[in-house]
Motif scaffolding. Sequence first.
Motif, PDB file in Angstrom:
ATOM      1  N   ARG A 241       0.841  -1.207   0.000  1.00 39.19           N
ATOM      2  CA  ARG A 241       0.000   0.000   0.000  1.00 39.19           C
ATOM      3  C   ARG A 241       0.874   1.255   0.000  1.00 39.19           C
ATOM      4  O   ARG A 241       0.579   2.241  -0.689  1.00 39.19           O
ATOM      5  N   ALA A 242       1.956   1.192   0.752  1.00 44.25           N
ATOM      6  CA  ALA A 242       2.877   2.327   0.794  1.00 44.25           C
ATOM      7  C   ALA A 242       3.394   2.643  -0.609  1.00 44.25           C
ATOM      8  O   ALA A 242       3.440   3.808  -1.024  1.00 44.25           O
ATOM      9  N   VAL A 243       3.744   1.606  -1.348  1.00 41.44           N
ATOM     10  CA  VAL A 243       4.255   1.801  -2.707  1.00 41.44           C
ATOM     11  C   VAL A 243       3.199   2.428  -3.604  1.00 41.44           C
ATOM     12  O   VAL A 243       3.459   3.352  -4.380  1.00 41.44           O
ATOM     13  N   GLU A 244       1.972   1.930  -3.446  1.00 41.85           N
ATOM     14  CA  GLU A 244       0.854   2.467  -4.228  1.00 41.85           C
ATOM     15  C   GLU A 244       0.707   3.979  -4.010  1.00 41.85           C
ATOM     16  O   GLU A 244       0.577   4.745  -4.960  1.00 41.85           O
ATOM     17  N   ASP A 245       0.752   4.348  -2.728  1.00 44.41           N
ATOM     18  CA  ASP A 245       0.597   5.765  -2.392  1.00 44.41           C
ATOM     19  C   ASP A 245       1.789   6.584  -2.878  1.00 44.41           C
ATOM     20  O   ASP A 245       1.632   7.712  -3.339  1.00 44.41           O
ATOM     21  N   LEU A 246       3.004   5.977  -2.746  1.00 50.47           N
ATOM     22  CA  LEU A 246       4.216   6.698  -3.156  1.00 50.47           C
ATOM     23  C   LEU A 246       4.182   7.021  -4.648  1.00 50.47           C
ATOM     24  O   LEU A 246       4.600   8.094  -5.082  1.00 50.47           O
ATOM     25  N   GLU A 247       3.668   6.083  -5.420  1.00 49.49           N
ATOM     26  CA  GLU A 247       3.649   6.264  -6.866  1.00 49.49           C
ATOM     27  C   GLU A 247       2.766   7.443  -7.275  1.00 49.49           C
ATOM     28  O   GLU A 247       2.911   7.986  -8.366  1.00 49.49           O
ATOM     29  N   LYS A 248       1.825   7.801  -6.360  1.00 50.31           N
ATOM     30  CA  LYS A 248       0.924   8.921  -6.681  1.00 50.31           C
ATOM     31  C   LYS A 248       1.585  10.272  -6.437  1.00 50.31           C
ATOM     32  O   LYS A 248       1.103  11.298  -6.917  1.00 50.31           O
ATOM     33  N   LEU A 249       2.685  10.252  -5.676  1.00 46.36           N
ATOM     34  CA  LEU A 249       3.372  11.517  -5.403  1.00 46.36           C
ATOM     35  C   LEU A 249       3.964  12.078  -6.689  1.00 46.36           C
ATOM     36  O   LEU A 249       4.477  11.324  -7.515  1.00 46.36           O
ATOM     37  N   PRO A 250       3.897  13.395  -6.869  1.00 46.60           N
ATOM     38  CA  PRO A 250       4.564  13.975  -8.027  1.00 46.60           C
ATOM     39  C   PRO A 250       6.072  13.775  -7.894  1.00 46.60           C
ATOM     40  O   PRO A 250       6.564  13.678  -6.771  1.00 46.60           O
ATOM     41  N   ASP A 251       6.762  13.651  -8.991  1.00 49.03           N
ATOM     42  CA  ASP A 251       8.219  13.489  -9.020  1.00 49.03           C
ATOM     43  C   ASP A 251       8.709  12.070  -8.733  1.00 49.03           C
ATOM     44  O   ASP A 251       9.816  11.714  -9.124  1.00 49.03           O
ATOM     45  N   VAL A 252       7.938  11.256  -8.059  1.00 48.33           N
ATOM     46  CA  VAL A 252       8.403   9.880  -7.832  1.00 48.33           C
ATOM     47  C   VAL A 252       8.269   9.115  -9.146  1.00 48.33           C
ATOM     48  O   VAL A 252       7.186   9.002  -9.695  1.00 48.33           O
ATOM     49  N   ARG A 253       9.395   8.679  -9.667  1.00 48.27           N
ATOM     50  CA  ARG A 253       9.381   8.039 -10.992  1.00 48.27           C
ATOM     51  C   ARG A 253       8.929   6.592 -10.891  1.00 48.27           C
ATOM     52  O   ARG A 253       8.115   6.124 -11.655  1.00 48.27           O
ATOM     53  N   ARG A 254       9.530   5.875  -9.958  1.00 46.19           N
ATOM     54  CA  ARG A 254       9.167   4.468  -9.807  1.00 46.19           C
ATOM     55  C   ARG A 254       9.244   4.100  -8.345  1.00 46.19           C
ATOM     56  O   ARG A 254      10.080   4.630  -7.611  1.00 46.19           O
TER      57      ARG A 254
END
Lengths: 311, 385
Positions: A241-254
Motif C-alpha cells: 500500500r505504501a508503494v501504491e501511495d508513493l507512486e501517486k506523489l509527483p516526481d516519484v518516478r518508480r
Amino acid sequence: MPLLEVTGLRKSYGGHVAVDGVDFHIGEAETYGLLGPNGAGKTTAISMIVGILDRDAGEVVVDGQPLDVTSVKAKALIGYVPQELALYRDLTARENLRFFARLYGLGGGGLKARIEEILGIIGLTDRADEKVEQYSGGMARRLNIGIGLMNRPKLLILDEPTVGVDPQSRNSILESVQRLAGEGMAVLYTTHYMEEAERLCDRVGIIDQGRLRAEGTRRELVGLVGETDRVTMRAEGDLARAVEDLEKLPDVRRAESGDSQIELLVPDARTHLPRILETVAAAGAAVRTVEVREPDLETVFLHLTGKALRD
Amino acid sequence: MKILVIGLLNLRRLFRDRSNIFFVIVVPFLMIFMMGLMFGGGQPHRLGLVGGDGGPLAGRLATALAGREDVEVVPMATEDEVRTAVERGRVQGGVVIPSTYDADQRAGRQVQIRYMIRSNDMRALDVGTWVRSAVPREAALLRAARFGAAEGTTTFDQGLQVAQRAQVPGVEVQVTTAGRSVFPEGFSQFALSAPPLLLLYTFLTSLTAAIGLVETRLTGISARMYATPTTAWSIVAGETMGRLLIALFQGLLIMLGSGLLFQVRWGDPLAAAVLLAVFSMIGAGAAMVMASLFRTPGAAISLAAILGIGLGALGGTMVPLETFSPTMQTVAHFTPHAWGYEAFVTLVRHGGGIADVLPQLGALTAFAAVLLPLGAWLQRRAITR
Ligand SMILES: Nc1ncnc2c1ncn2[C@@H]1O[C@H](COP(=O)(O)OP(=O)(O)OP(=O)(O)O)[C@@H](O)[C@H]1O
Ligand SMILES: [Mg+2]
C-alpha cells in the motif's frame, strides 16, 4: 573489426522465449558485462555464443570466424567458464587442468609449464594434487576459472563466476579478471551484481527477459536516468500500500517493494524525503532505515524495467 | 587423438573408485568361477557304486573304476540308493555289481554289470565312456587269469597277478556320434550357457556407460567439452571408449579364464574376440541412446538393468534359443543377443571360424552401425538443444 559480434541472437524453450534478439559486440581488450537478474537469459545467451547450445536465429562471429555448435576453429579462440562447477570432482586440480588443456589441443612440454602457471594464477599450487571434492567452494570456483584460461584465449567468457563465494575469494577473482583484461584479453562477464559490473566492465549491457534493454559505459547508462536518486527504505508493515501511495506523489518516478524494503527513484531525493516518509507512515508502514544514493546501474535497471536487480 | 584423451580419462576415473575395481576385476572372476561350477570341468565326476558283497574281485573293479583322477567312486548300500542318487543328480552315474560277482567270475560264468545314468545328463556320457573302458580292461585281466586256471598252469589268483604284471594295454571304448549332432562328443550341455552368459554380461557392462554419460552431462562437464575445439563425434566416442575397453577386457578375461581353468570352449579365438568387440559396441551405442533420454543416472541404471536382462531373455541367452517357437525365434532376431548366440553356437558347437559366422557378424555390425551414430547424434542433441 570487433573481436566478438553477436547479432539477432534468439532462443526459445517451448513457448517461452529465453533470449529475444540480442545484439552486441566486444572490441579487442574490452571488458563487456551482461547485467541482469535471475532468469534474464544470460546463461542461455552465453551458451549460444560459446557454441554449446543451438540457436533459433542469429549470428556469432569471433575474430572474423562464424561460430556455431559444430565449429572447431572458432572455439579455440574462446575460454569459457560456465556458471556451474563443471569439474571432475574425483580428479585433482592438476588432472582437470591437463584434461581440458588437451581438449584445447595443448600438449608437450608447454603443457606442464602452462598448468603450473595457471595453478599459480588461481592460487592452487599447494593443493594441486588433491581431489576437487576436498576443495572449498571458493577453491573449486577458482579452478573452474583456471580451466577457462588454459588455452590463452583471445576472448574469456565468464558466467557469474562469483556466485556463492566468500567476499575474499570474490575479490581475488575480480582482481584476476581485471589483471587479465589489463593484459589485453577481451572479457565477456555476466553477473547480477551491479558492483561487479561497475568495477570490471568498460561497457555494460542490461538484459531482462531475454532482451538487451540498454547498453553503454557506466556514464552513458546513468545518463539515461538523468539526475535521479535512488531511495532505499527498510520498512515493516503494509509495503504494497505504501508503494501504491508513493507512486501517486509527483516526481516519484518508480516505486517498488521487495523483501521488507521499498525502493524508489526520485530526482533530488533530499528535498522530497519528508513527504516520502510521511506517505509511508500514513500507509501503515514503519520505516527503520533510509538510504539515498546517487544514480548507479541499479538505478538504471530499476528505471528501465521497473524491477530491482535482486529480488 | 582426443578420443584417446577422453577414453583414457574415463578409465582413470573408473579405476580411482575402489568399488569399480571390484566390478572390473572381481566380478569376471566370479563369473569364471560360476561357469566352472556349471561346467563341472574342475569338479570330479561322481560315480555311485553298490554290490559285490565285499569280494576281492569286486574290490578290484571298484579300484579300477576309481582309477581316473576326476572320477570319485561313492560306495552305496543298496541299488535303490544308487538309483535315487542318479535321479537327483548327486552322482553322474551308478554302477551295480551283482552280489555273486566274485563267485561267478571264478566259475567263468557270464556277469552283468549294470550302469545307470540320467538320460539327459551330458556329463554322464563322459563318466559312461570311462566306465565302458574300465570294465572291459578288468574283464580282460580276469579272462587271462581264468584261461591260466583252466589250462591248469596256474591258480586263478596267481594268473591274475601275472596278467596284471603283463600290463595289457586294455581296450578303450570310444563312443562316437555319426552325422552332425547338436552337441559334439563329450560336450557338456552346460557349456552352451557360457557364451550366452558372456553376451548377457558384456551387454550389461556396456549399458552401464549410460550412467557416467548422464552424470557428465548433468555436471556441465559435457557442455564444457563441447566448448573446446573438439568435435561431437570425438567426445562421444571418447566417452564410450573407456567403457567399451572395459567390457572387452572383461569379456576376454572371462573367455580366457574359463577356458584355461575349466576347459570351457569358446571356439576360434579370433572370431570370438571379434564377436565380443562388435557386441560391446552395440551395448555402447545403446548406452548413448539411453543416456540422452534420461535426466538422472538412477533412471538410466534402472533401464539398463531392464533392457540388459529383458533383451537377453528375448534373445535366447537365458532359455536356449533353440527351444523357442518359430515365431519367437523371429522376434528374438530383433535383439543382437540372438545373433550373438547363433554365432557362438557355430563357433563352439561346430568348430566354426570367422567365415562361418559372417552373416551373424554382418547383422551385429548393422546394429552397431545404427546405434553408435544415432547415440552420438542424440547425445549431442541432449546437450546442445
Ligand atoms: N533447458 C531449458 N529448458 C527450458 N527453459 C529453460 C532452459 N534453460 C533456461 N530456460 C529458461 O530460460 C530463461 C533464461 O534462463 P537463463 O538460465 O539463461 O537465465 P540467467 O540469466 O542465466 O539466470 P541466472 O542468473 O539465474 O543464472 C529462464 O526463464 C529459464 O527458466
Ligand atoms: Mg545463468
